[in-house]
Enzyme design. Structure first.
Site, PDB file in Angstrom:
ATOM      1  CD  GLU A   1      -3.049   1.197   1.953  1.00  0.00           C
ATOM      2  OE1 GLU A   1      -3.131   0.411   2.891  1.00  0.00           O
ATOM      3  OE2 GLU A   1      -3.990   1.902   1.535  1.00  0.00           O
ATOM      4  CG  ASP A   2       1.536   2.968   3.262  1.00  0.00           C
ATOM      5  OD1 ASP A   2       0.540   3.287   2.594  1.00  0.00           O
ATOM      6  OD2 ASP A   2       1.508   2.787   4.488  1.00  0.00           O
TER       7      ASP A   2
END
Ligand code: MN
Length: 744
Positions: free
Chosen positions: A80-81
């Protein structure tokens, strides 16, 4: 040593305590991959980002999760990051770990919009369903525990949002999964942000009384311990104050002071053996006065989340009530860690009669099925198939709609309201137009586009939709919205036309008349005839004229037969039920003196223009040699002439026909016009027909209850060209949306 590395080492040691076979190389690789991926990021408190995944992995290790889960906890924010992808993770750590990370990422992306209670339940279900593997939920819960622990660094708005989400979604999920300890922590940390004043009040009051509480609890604990020792029961006894949120709920929900709370204190007695539980209960009830109605046997009848214990409330010294929970170590572990504990303690659980049809029936089945497999294998197979047959999607407002798996936008539309389904003209999923037969997926936002002028559902929709609800509503629409309305209007038009012609309904509904009448108008029932009249497929006038002919024929037939019978001197019943095939009876046929039709291979034959499609010169036509009627001429595209309608034994009856050139006669034809109803519509239609210089035989206008109007026109034209120009003129009238020639 680097403090981060030190912390990693501690994690490894913690896992080894419950899993001596830990593959430390794999675990370390996951850690260092996450460490690298997050190397440039910092937490809100300024610490390196990796401290978060490390903490989540620590919490997962507290729950004694398997290695893949711990690795996924370490990697849970990478996809996700950071620039890492699913494929990267799958390649390095295997599909199982990558799927877990992917699952957590998807849960994180679900938008939370605060809603009423039932929506919460659906959202919880949706999250469970989205996490096809229960470990995804467990990791997500660990993630949330750590985020709540470090919430003080977030903005007040984010604190409130996350706290509400935790209180409404994640704490109840933890409860469902039987993870009591996690549930308490989530509730207490959330309360801290949701009602800081109330939380402070409770913490301060508890702190102020800490000494008194401790003294009380120590003395009770000692008395129980001593008694059990006398009875030679090996037991661990401890007391605790109930967690803050539980006190809060009682104080504020029931408007009580802390002193009035019935069971602020809870004692636990943990024993080795289930029989000892009941022995301990006997001792406790002997030592203290039990409060009536407070004894619960969750051993005999476990809670749906598999919680087991004996509960009783008794009154101690100074009249203070307290609760005592008695359980075995196995039960205790289950109570504390819930589902996360079950693969370890499955043997104890499998012998327990769990309530059937509970939300955890599937766990019981798995426990039974998985007796002999090892812990990791068991966990891997512990898929959440509880909601496998359901799909959860959002409306654009954030409401959750629960549909059967495989549901389409049609199901979605009808689940909102039948009016939405009936006026649906399109659907968007996550902002994109989709076909009606697309299968909806968990978490999608579905939007239905409706139009007032929509023509209603199509019959194909019944094949596409998945839910019975949608199918029934579509069927209803066809039955009620259209048919019943058509029957009603058709019936009244028919009856008034009958009256006009001096006939009564009673005459034609006679048992021995009705079948002939229906055959004459080519319908199977009166309702079908009414529906056709209502729809405009046949005019009431036309139907009544035909019926009148038929009645005349029947009575003539009857008279002839009576005469014949009289002549033969024998009595015969008066039944007009004809022995001869009525179709063979010569009929009165409208004769076109000069039809303008050339029939290939037949000269001078009788020509009749089919009533179903009313061909005009210019139309492509075909002929059918009827029995006794001569040649009936249809439009080539008439549904009654389609190859599948042609019976093999009649193949020779189909003949080629064509229009004779230079024909000046006029031909009757029928048009159906649909429009949005408005003042002056009928007038405009009449004007258009008049300027087109065509002869109009009938013009029936009918307003529908839904604000639309239906106009049926019977007119005479010279040829197709003239007809096309009439249709064109009608189409230009304001609010008209469809003009079509009648067929069938
Ligand atoms: Mn996270």
């Amino acid at each position: 040593m680097d403090p981060i590395l030190e912390r990693y080492q501690a994690l490894e040691d913690k896992i080894k305590l419950y899993n001596p076979r830990l593959d430390t190389k794999r675990l370390y690789e996951a850690f260092s991959y996450a460490d690298n991926a997050h190397s440039t990021q910092k937490r809100k408190d300024g610490s390196p980002y990796i401290t978060h995944p490390l903490a989540v992995a620590e919490i997962a290790a507290d729950l004694e999760l398997d290695t893949d889960s711990i690795m996924a906890a370490l990697l849970h924010d990478t996809v996700e990051d950071t620039s890492a992808t699913y494929d990267d993770v799958a390649k390095l750590f295997g599909k199982s770990v990558a799927d877990l990370v992917d699952g957590v990422t998807k849960l994180t992306q679900v938008k939370y919009i605060s809603k009423e209670e039932e929506q919460m339940e659906n959202l919880r279900k949706m999250l469970m369903a989205m996490a096809k593997d229960i470990r995804v939920i467990l990791i997500k819960i660990c993630d949330r525990v750590h985020n709540m622990r470090t919430m003080q660094y977030q903005s007040p708005r984010k604190q409130r949002e996350k706290a509400l989400e935790t209180m409404e979604i994640y704490a109840p999920i933890a409860h469902r999964l039987g993870m009591q300890r996690v549930k308490w922590e989530l509730e207490d940390t959330s309360l801290q942000y949701l009602d800081p004043v109330g939380y402070k009040e409770i913490s301060e009051e508890l702190a102020a009384r800490a000494a008194a509480h401790e003294e009380f609890m120590a003395s009770i604990q000692k008395r129980i311990e001593d008694r059990l020792a006398e009875e030679h029961i090996k037991a661990t006894v401890y007391g605790r104050i109930k967690h803050a949120y539980s006190i809060y709920r009682k104080m504020y929900g029931q408007n009580k002071t802390m002193d009035e709370i019935f069971d602020l204190y809870a004692f636990r007695v943990i024993v080795d053996d289930m029989n000892d539980c009941y022995k301990v209960l006997g001792c406790v009830h002997d030592m203290f006065k039990p409060v009536l109605g407070r004894f619960k046997d969750y051993i005999g009848t476990p809670k749906p989340n598999m919680y087991q214990s004996l509960h009783t409330t008794v009154i101690g010294r100074e009249g203070l009530p307290f609760e005592v929970q008695i359980r075995t170590w196995n039960m205790h572990h289950t109570a504390e860690y819930g589902i996360a504990a079950h693969w370890k303690y499955k043997q104890g659980m499998a012998n327990t009669a769990l309530g059937s049809e509970t939300a955890f029936e599937w766990v019981r089945k798995l426990l039974e099925a998985q007796q002999d497999t090892d812990a990791e294998e068991f966990l891997r197979s512990m898929r959440v198939d509880l909601f496998a047959d359901e799909v959860f999607v959002f409306t654009p407002n954030g409401d959750i709609i629960n549909l059967p798996a495989g549901a389409t936008p049609i199901d979605f539309a009808y689940s909102i309201h039948s009016a939405v389904g009936n006026t649906m003209t399109g659907a968007r999923v996550n902002g994109r137009m989709v076909p009606f037969d697309v299968h909806l997926q968990n978490g999608q936002i579905v939007e239905i586009i409706t139009s007032k002028s929509a023509h209603g559902p199509s019959r194909d929709w019944m094949k596409i939709c998945k839910s019975n609800e949608a199918r029934n509503k579509i069927r209803q629409w066809f039955k009620r919205e259209r048919r019943e309305e058509n029957i009603a209007t058709g019936r009244s038009a028919f009856e008034s036309e009958l009256k006009h012609m001096g006939l009564s309904l009673a005459v034609i509904t006679q048992e021995d008349v009705l079948p002939h009448v229906l055959k004459k108008v080519r319908f199977n029932s009166l309702d079908e005839l009414y529906a056709a009249i209502g729809y405009g497929g046949m005019t009431a006038q036309k139907a009544v004229v035909r019926i009148k002919d038929e009645l005349a024929r029947l009575s003539r037939l009857q008279a002839e037969r009576l005469a014949a019978a009289r002549a033969a001197g024998e009595q015969e019943s008066l039944h007009p039920a004809v022995k001869k095939d009525p179709a063979r009876e010569p009929e009165k046929v409208p004769r076109f003196s000069d039809s303008g039709i050339i029939v290939e291979g037949l000269d001078n034959c009788l020509i009749k223009f089919a009533k179903c499609c009313t061909p005009v010169p210019g139309d492509e036509v075909v002929g059918f040699i009827t029995r006794g009627f001569g040649v009936s001429v249809h439009r080539a595209d008439c549904p009654n002439c389609m190859p599948e309608k042609r019976r093999p034994e009649e193949a020779g009856r189909w003949v080629k026909v064509s229009w004779a050139a230079g024909e000046q006669a006029t031909y009757k034809t029928a048009l159906d016009l649909s429009a949005k109803d408005r003042d002056g519509l009928t007038l405009d239609v009449a004007m258009a027909l008049s300027t087109a210089k065509v002869k109009v035989n009938t013009l029936n206008s009918r307003a529908l209850p839904d604000g639309h109007a239906f106009v049926s026109i019977v007119l005479e034209v010279k040829n197709q060209e003239q007809l096309a120009s009439v249709i064109n003129k009608l189409n230009q009238i304001q609010s008209v949306y469809q003009v079509k020639r009648t067929t069938g």
